[in-house]
Design a protein around this motif. Structure first.
Motif: not given
Length: 134
Positions: A32-45
């Motif tokens: 779950d933490a990995g999914a949230i971190a991944g979508t946050t990073a993708l959104g920031a990029a």
């Protein structure tokens, strides 16, 4: 999960109230933490590509929100309980049953009865493996 019925040795079925107090197994917290971190990073990029600093902040917020929503909608994995798994339950209410229908099945045992009977034969899985071929 809870136990709701106990089948006695003579076939009687008694209702019980129980609660599971111990379980062992993986959780989905890391996934779950990995999914949230991944979508946050993708959104920031994506946001940074549109409007640098301000866009990155907005994109990170949108990505985090999307990740949290995704985690909440797909919470955990299905539980699988394999044969011979050890589960621990606690009875929430006393259980009463009669021994009149099968008194031989509910014979009183005291400390003098231990060691009187021969040990049971080992189960197949406990037997030693055959020697290697020569």
């Amino acid at each position: 999960m809870q136990l709701t019925e106990l089948t006695l040795v003579d076939g009687q079925q008694e209702p019980i109230q129980s609660q599971m107090i111990d379980r062992k197994g993986p959780t989905s917290a890391g996934r779950d933490a990995g999914a949230i971190a991944g979508t946050t990073a993708l959104g920031a990029a994506i946001g940074a590509g549109v409007d640098y600093g301000r866009g990155a902040a907005i994109g990170a917020g949108a990505g985090a929100a999307a990740g949290i929503i995704g985690v909440l909608l797909t919470r955990g994995r299905p539980s699988v309980i394999y044969p011979e798994s050890v589960l621990t339950f606690r009875l929430e209410a006393p259980v009463s049953f009669s021994t009149e229908r099968a008194p031989q099945a509910f014979r009183y045992v005291d400390s003098q009865d231990y060691g009187r009977f021969p040990a049971p034969a080992p189960r197949r899985a406990e037997l030693a493996p055959p020697p290697p071929p020569a």
